[in-house]
Design an enzyme around this catalytic site. Sequence first.
Site, mmCIF file in Angstrom:
data_model
loop_
_atom_site.group_PDB
_atom_site.id
_atom_site.type_symbol
_atom_site.label_atom_id
_atom_site.label_comp_id
_atom_site.label_asym_id
_atom_site.label_seq_id
_atom_site.Cartn_x
_atom_site.Cartn_y
_atom_site.Cartn_z
ATOM 1 C CB SER A 20 5.773 47.929 30.408
ATOM 2 O OG SER A 20 4.432 47.169 30.385
ATOM 3 N NE ARG A 24 8.824 46.793 34.584
ATOM 4 C CZ ARG A 24 7.747 46.615 34.312
ATOM 5 N NH1 ARG A 24 6.926 47.720 33.667
ATOM 6 N NH2 ARG A 24 7.264 45.413 34.896
ATOM 7 C CD GLN A 167 0.747 44.931 36.878
ATOM 8 O OE1 GLN A 167 -0.075 44.919 38.005
ATOM 9 N NE2 GLN A 167 0.156 45.978 35.854
ATOM 10 C CG ASP A 321 -2.012 44.162 28.518
ATOM 11 O OD1 ASP A 321 -2.451 43.600 29.651
ATOM 12 O OD2 ASP A 321 -0.669 44.726 29.087
ATOM 13 N NE ARG A 396 -3.947 46.871 27.398
ATOM 14 C CZ ARG A 396 -2.785 47.769 26.822
ATOM 15 N NH1 ARG A 396 -2.802 47.934 25.619
ATOM 16 N NH2 ARG A 396 -1.825 47.918 28.064
HETATM 17 C C1 S3P Z 1 2.492 44.994 33.196
HETATM 18 C C2 S3P Z 1 2.302 43.628 33.490
HETATM 19 C C3 S3P Z 1 0.930 43.002 33.010
HETATM 20 C C4 S3P Z 1 0.167 43.679 32.157
HETATM 21 C C5 S3P Z 1 0.022 45.085 32.303
HETATM 22 C C6 S3P Z 1 1.323 45.954 32.275
HETATM 23 C C7 S3P Z 1 3.457 45.420 33.372
HETATM 24 O O1 S3P Z 1 0.083 42.976 34.273
HETATM 25 O O2 S3P Z 1 -1.172 43.409 31.817
HETATM 26 O O3 S3P Z 1 -0.613 45.754 31.262
HETATM 27 O O4 S3P Z 1 4.157 46.581 33.075
HETATM 28 O O5 S3P Z 1 4.373 44.903 34.255
HETATM 29 P P1 S3P Z 1 0.294 41.574 35.180
HETATM 30 O O6 S3P Z 1 1.604 41.684 35.763
HETATM 31 O O7 S3P Z 1 -0.835 41.654 36.286
HETATM 32 O O8 S3P Z 1 0.093 40.327 34.173
#
Ligand code: S3P
Length: 439
Positions: A20, A24, A167, A321, A396
């Site tokens: 994540s 970013r 997200q 996750d 995963r």
């Molecule tokens: C993430 C948010 C999560 C997560 C994904 C990474 C992110 O998804 O499952 O692996 O980096 O913002 P969701 O926002 O769909 O829950």
Amino acid sequence: MKSSKSHPLKGTANIPGDKSISHRALMFGGLAVGRAEITGLLEGEDVLNTAAAMRAMGAEINRLGDGHWECHGVGLGGLKEPETALEMGNSGTSTRLLIGLVAGHAITATFTGDASLSKRPMGRVIKPLEMMGATFKARDGGKLPLTVTGPKDVLNIEYRLPVASAQVKSAVMLAGLNARGRTTVIEDKPTRDYTENMLRHFGIDVAVEDLNDGAQAIHVKGHTDLIAPKEKIIVPADPSSAAFPVVAAVINEGSEIILPGIGMNPRRTGLYETLTDMGADIRFENKRIEAGEPIADLHVKGTGALKGIDVPESRVPSMIDEFPVLAVAAACANGTTRMTGLAELRVKESDRLLMTAKGLEACGVKLEMGEDSLTIHGNSKPPQGGAKIETALDHRIAMSFLVLGTATEEPISIDDATPIQTSFPDFVQLMNDLGAQIS
Ligand code: S3P
């Protein structure tokens, strides 16, 4: 790929960078003014897709060494229209966040992805971004391939998230960077806050307000350039990747492993709280703050004594996750583990609820799957194993069942190990160095 009964896991292993945060860092570095330097970047396929997309939109992004990258950004509003479709592979985070970025620019971009990503819902970002003035052309049901065109003047909105999703929150905030005034996202349940934290690091005004009903409003002020920070962006090790060796150690009695520098952002640590509640021996040593993020060295011992619990539903976003690998631990525990509030698992890289349940059943685990719940009856010892697991392009699922195979009587094989490249390219080597038998 096949995972056979392992020796107790022993040793120290370096977990790759947080996925994540890596996404970013490249996106914001590619948008900022000045040079952003990043260390510890995850070099998995998903993140490389983000780098390629940002380059296609004009950012200069260079790899200087292992995990060591630099970005020379285009400046806010400076993304150029990509000449070809942006290929996102398996990566939902790249897709949804970049759709938000493009929606804040008066350019058009088309997003494509693999068979897994092309099934995932994009309506959740299309809806708020349309309110901000972007226009979309997508496949039926809001699926990829999708083309987005940003408006000349981005409208600032106030948007309450209908699903707990970092997200979606991030997509709206990123489009809001180019809106006049303040864009607000309200979330009822706290999700990972890396966009908020890192935008502040790039000089953006992001305010968080506690509302009376327990929700939080996140306000981002638009029309301010992102400035590349002087200090390096240090990416901590990914707690979601660490989860795999941690559970492997927990379910193999006599194991003792150390994983240094794991990200301990409280919005990511639900699995660790849950395993601790189940009686696992996990110590968080040398707790410290690095580049604004809490990290710790994890010291994990396999004691062979895990008990089933009811996982609090409020914890779901902080371990969204980690349910497949938690289910693996629950299958080896004494008693029943109940997990609820799992609807979002149905729209991850695969229908993770179904793939987890199907795979565990094939390994001899007793369980009940509901629309958004999973109940696992552990037998105080690892299940029989001996199954071939369908991974459905889901990294995963692949790694979770290779972890289970380290403890089962009979080996577990998976039909496709290639998705592991998206998030944890050195997974097999790292596990085998600790004593696993994955071939
Ligand atoms: C993430 C948010 C999560 C997560 C994904 C990474 C992110 O998804 O499952 O692996 O980096 O913002 P969701 O926002 O769909 O829950």
